[in-house]
Design a protein around this motif. Structure first.
Motif: not given
Length: 164
Positions: A33-39, A153-157
């Motif tokens: 998962r990729f966002s402000y906190e990815s892992g 409010l963080t978007p993620s992919i």
């Protein structure tokens, strides 16, 4: 920016009104998962429409574990496309010098700190036909309690490999 959020809200409102899915095409999936906190992330379906997802998110000078309870529904009558929403919590730690945006200003953490708060998620997941690959896009609102309260409010992919 307001137009983007209005369009995303409309998209999710339409998907939310879709009928409940009769079955999910996988039980467990693992990926990134990729966002402000990815892992790495793992999703497990306890029932055909209810999933539990865990994300181990790495960020500059910190690490956070997020656990989510998600409800999945069919979206737009497209095979393999699911709308989901849910809630959960996060806990983690951050080192000195990390920053967060709060009311438009950057606030610096002067020393190491525990992070704890409430999370939500709303998104779409698509299982690519004839493959074990699932891709997702979502918005993840979060309230941080220990160093806040403040809201992100963080978007993620995400990309996951689905196991039957």
């Amino acid at each position: 920016m307001k137009k983007i959020f209005s369009n995303l809200f409309l998209l999710f409102a339409i998907a939310f009104s879709a009928k409940t899915a009769s079955a999910q095409s996988y039980q467990t999936a693992a990926g990134l998962r990729f966002s402000y906190e990815s892992g790495p992330s793992v999703k497990y379906f306890a029932t055909p429409n209810i999933a539990l997802e865990g994300v181990l998110g790495f960020r500059e000078k910190g690490v956070v574990f997020t656990g989510l309870f998600e409800i999945h529904q069919a979206a737009f009558n497209v095979d393999g496309l699911k709308f989901y929403y849910g809630a959960g919590a996060h806990i983690g730690g951050v080192g000195a010098g990390d920053y967060r945006v709060y009311n438009g200003d950057y606030k610096i953490y002067g020393n190491s700190s525990l992070l704890f708060g409430a999370d939500a998620t709303i998104g779409l997941e698509y299982i690519i036909p004839n493959t074990p690959i699932a891709v997702s896009a979502d918005l993840d609102p979060r309230i941080e309690f220990i160093r806040g309260p403040f809201f992100n409010l963080t978007p993620s992919i995400g990309v996951k490999y689905a196991f039957k």
